[in-house]
Design an enzyme around this catalytic site. Structure first.
Site, PDB file in Angstrom:
ATOM      1  N   LYS A   1       0.145  -5.048   6.825  1.00 51.77           N
ATOM      2  CA  LYS A   1       0.654  -4.503   5.645  1.00 51.77           C
ATOM      3  C   LYS A   1      -0.363  -4.143   4.790  1.00 51.77           C
ATOM      4  CE  LYS A   1       5.101  -5.347   3.226  1.00 51.77           C
ATOM      5  NZ  LYS A   1       5.364  -3.875   3.464  1.00 51.77           N
TER       6      LYS A   1
ATOM      7  N   GLY B   1      -4.828 -10.906   3.564  1.00 50.63           N
ATOM      8  CA  GLY B   1      -5.578 -10.864   4.691  1.00 50.63           C
ATOM      9  C   GLY B   1      -6.070  -9.251   4.907  1.00 50.63           C
ATOM     10  N   CYS B   2      -4.894  -8.310   4.828  1.00 51.62           N
ATOM     11  CA  CYS B   2      -5.070  -7.019   5.085  1.00 51.62           C
ATOM     12  C   CYS B   2      -6.011  -6.345   3.948  1.00 51.62           C
ATOM     13  CB  CYS B   2      -3.681  -6.277   5.001  1.00 51.62           C
ATOM     14  SG  CYS B   2      -3.004  -7.060   6.522  1.00 51.62           S
ATOM     15  N   THR B   3      -6.040  -6.904   2.627  1.00 50.58           N
ATOM     16  CA  THR B   3      -6.823  -6.608   1.522  1.00 50.58           C
ATOM     17  C   THR B   3      -8.417  -6.853   1.895  1.00 50.58           C
ATOM     18  OG1 THR B   3      -4.908  -6.499   0.016  1.00 50.58           O
ATOM     19  CG2 THR B   3      -7.066  -6.488  -0.925  1.00 50.58           C
TER      20      THR B   3
ATOM     21  N   ALA C   1      -9.704  -4.663   4.679  1.00 46.73           N
ATOM     22  CA  ALA C   1     -10.094  -3.414   3.950  1.00 46.73           C
ATOM     23  C   ALA C   1     -11.380  -3.227   3.334  1.00 46.73           C
ATOM     24  CB  ALA C   1      -8.848  -2.840   3.358  1.00 46.73           C
TER      25      ALA C   1
END
Length: 203
Positions: free
Chosen positions: A84, A89-91, A94
């Site tokens: 998401k 974590g996804c930030t 990325a």
């Protein structure tokens, strides 16, 4: 602390024999931003394996432009699936690719992130963190399913369906060269770049 957070912590507290046990787990999960992943069940083994042709697809990117995997034939592609936009974590994952993007770019390696978020969500995410690579919106979940990235996730007795953090390296012929099903968001970009250098040498 709000009622929702208190209920969440109380639920966790009941799962352990001592306060030290549950406090350590909660602190680790919340401080690292990986609460939804710490005890997630991995997706059922995907049918895809190294050497297979990577399934082609067509999705909209953060600018509303249609993108197909086959458009990148002749180049190495990093295809990474993540749960998401704007989650910790996804930030981190990325931003790791963002920080190393010039090195990938010099080697003509395409980076493509895919989640089930909307085009608008991707647009905001990319603008907020100055992400220079492609983010694709798989709202219908067709691609995450095709790549085995969609599956059951469980945390503290709660089970949901969601996108697992999985990455694929696709070679210039469109075949899968490597699969990552255990991804550390903070260091994944570095790992992929190292592996790509080795694969390019041996290929």
């Amino acid at each position: 602390m709000g009622g929702g957070a208190e209920t969440f912590l109380a639920h966790i507290a009941g799962q352990f024999r001592s306060p030290c046990d549950h406090f350590s787990l909660v602190f680790h999960a919340l401080s690292t931003g990986r609460a939804c992943e710490c005890y997630s069940k991995r997706p059922m083994a995907t049918k895809l394996k190294t050497g297979d042709v990577a399934p082609d697809f067509e999705l909209l990117d953060q600018k509303g432009e249609r993108r197909r995997l086959s458009d990148f034939r002749g180049r190495w592609v990093v295809l990474y699936f993540y749960p998401k936009d704007n989650t910790p974590g996804c930030t981190k994952e990325a931003c790791g690719f963002r920080d190393l993007f010039p090195k990938f770019q010099r080697r003509k390696i395409a980076i493509i992130g895919i989640s089930t978020d909307s085009v608008r969500s991707h647009e905001k995410f990319a603008e907020k963190y100055d992400l220079p690579f492609i983010l694709l919106a798989d709202e219908e979940k067709a691609v995450v399913r095709a790549y085995g990235a969609w599956g059951q996730k469980s945390f503290m007795g709660r089970t949901t369906m969601g996108t697992h953090r999985i990455s694929f390296l696709v070679d210039p012929e469109g075949r899968i060269a490597k699969i990552y099903d255990r991804v550390k968001p903070e260091t994944h970009a570095e790992e992929v770049l190292r592996d790509l250098e080795e694969l390019r040498k041996t290929g």
